[in-house]
Write an enzyme that holds these catalytic residues in place. Structure first.
Site, PDB file in Angstrom:
ATOM      1  CG  HIS A  97      41.380  -3.581 100.438  1.00 40.40           C
ATOM      2  ND1 HIS A  97      41.394  -3.711 101.812  1.00 40.40           N
ATOM      3  CD2 HIS A  97      42.535  -2.942 100.107  1.00 40.40           C
ATOM      4  CE1 HIS A  97      42.513  -3.185 102.287  1.00 40.40           C
ATOM      5  NE2 HIS A  97      43.219  -2.712 101.273  1.00 40.40           N
ATOM      6  CB  CYS A  98      39.228   1.737  99.680  1.00 39.77           C
ATOM      7  SG  CYS A  98      39.670   3.371  99.043  1.00 39.77           S
ATOM      8  NE  ARG A  99      44.195  -3.457  96.379  1.00 42.17           N
ATOM      9  CZ  ARG A  99      44.704  -4.542  96.941  1.00 42.17           C
ATOM     10  NH1 ARG A  99      45.550  -4.423  97.954  1.00 42.17           N
ATOM     11  NH2 ARG A  99      44.364  -5.742  96.516  1.00 42.17           N
ATOM     12  N   GLY A 153      43.659   2.145 102.044  1.00 43.64           N
ATOM     13  CA  GLY A 153      44.207   0.994 102.754  1.00 43.64           C
ATOM     14  C   GLY A 153      43.240   0.331 103.698  1.00 43.64           C
TER      15      GLY A 153
END
Length: 284
Positions: free
Chosen positions: A123-125, A128
């Site tokens: 998951h790419c913070r 998002g």
């Protein structure tokens, strides 16, 4: 390809906040780049030809950067809209109790996205959104061009920052580079000097992080692995370098790095994956 990121009902305002903050930071960097390109502060001054070449390079980098961001966010990597009913019969399929659906091999449920992701990597913070089968290519290109843009800005601002630092002591230099906010609050630097030091610090750190991420995911790309598979030492889908590149980037894998909208359709569907035995390869 599926629902756009903005239209996904499962994601509310809190999930979008990282993207908003990233967009604000990117806007600051772009404005600083435009300021340097137009006014050229600090020695040495740019000549007309050098300025034109710098503008062309900056425009190309920004187009690639924004294009890959758009492609990344418009690509839905999840199982939404994918016909999975009746297909969960092969090896590697599992049942997700949160999604209440059979999910194919290499998929994983994301608690932030609240859905299973096809060939989930992580998951790419900052954006998002999860990185999966359908948006892995723009994610890799985004890392490349982000590092390039940030490095470009750092080089352009280098002379101006160097001139500022040479006019002061070593202690002042260290404090400005490591604690620019403290220097601003104590009145040791002007707002313009603070902005220069802060943007250079941010760009150098960002370029290093993006470069490290690109090297790591480049290794995974060549090995045909996801982050989850790498952490557990799984090599079940390593088809060899050439096949791995084509599986993740399409037949024009060597060219997709240069333009985000180049057509290079992926050979798979994100549901079934070839193994070395399927393509007649022998792995060590």
């Amino acid at each position: 390809m599926g629902e756009s990121w903005a239209a996904r009902g499962a994601e509310g305002a809190p999930a979008r906040m990282p993207l908003v903050l990233t967009a604000l930071w990117a806007a600051v960097v772009v404005l600083e780049l435009a300021y340097v390109m137009v006014l050229g502060p600090g020695p040495p001054p740019l000549g007309p030809l050098a300025r034109a070449l710098q503008l062309a390079l900056a425009a190309y980098q920004l187009l690639n950067l924004l294009g890959n961001v758009v492609l990344f966010l418009r690509s839905d990597p999840s199982i939404r809209g994918v016909m999975l009913a009746g297909r969960g019969l092969g090896q590697g399929w599992a049942y997700c109790y949160q999604c209440q659906s059979q999910v194919p091999p290499r998929s994983g449920h994301c608690s932030a996205c609240r859905v299973c992701i096809l060939r989930r990597d992580h998951h790419c913070r900052l954006l998002g959104c999860c990185v999966g089968f359908h948006n892995y290519r723009p994610f890799l290109c985004l890392l490349l061009h982000s590092a390039g843009v940030l490095l470009h800005i750092s080089v352009l601002l280098g002379p101006a920052l160097s001139a500022l630092l040479q006019a002061h002591s070593a202690l002042y230099t260290v404090a400005l580079l490591l604690l620019p906010w403290l220097m601003l609050l104590t009145g040791k630097v002007s707002l313009a000097q603070f902005a220069l030091a802060f943007v250079v610090d941010t760009c150098v750190a960002g370029a290093l992080l993006c470069g490290a991420g690109l090297l790591f995911h480049g290794m995974l790309l060549l090995r045909g692995q996801t982050t989850w598979e790498w952490a557990r030492g799984h090599h079940c889908y390593d088809l060899g370098t050439c096949h791995n590149l084509q599986a993740a980037l399409g037949p024009r894998w060597a060219l997709v790095w240069f333009w985000p909208f180049l057509a290079s359709p992926l050979p798979g569907d994100g549901i079934s994956f070839q193994t070395p035995g399927d393509v007649g390869l022998v792995t060590s």
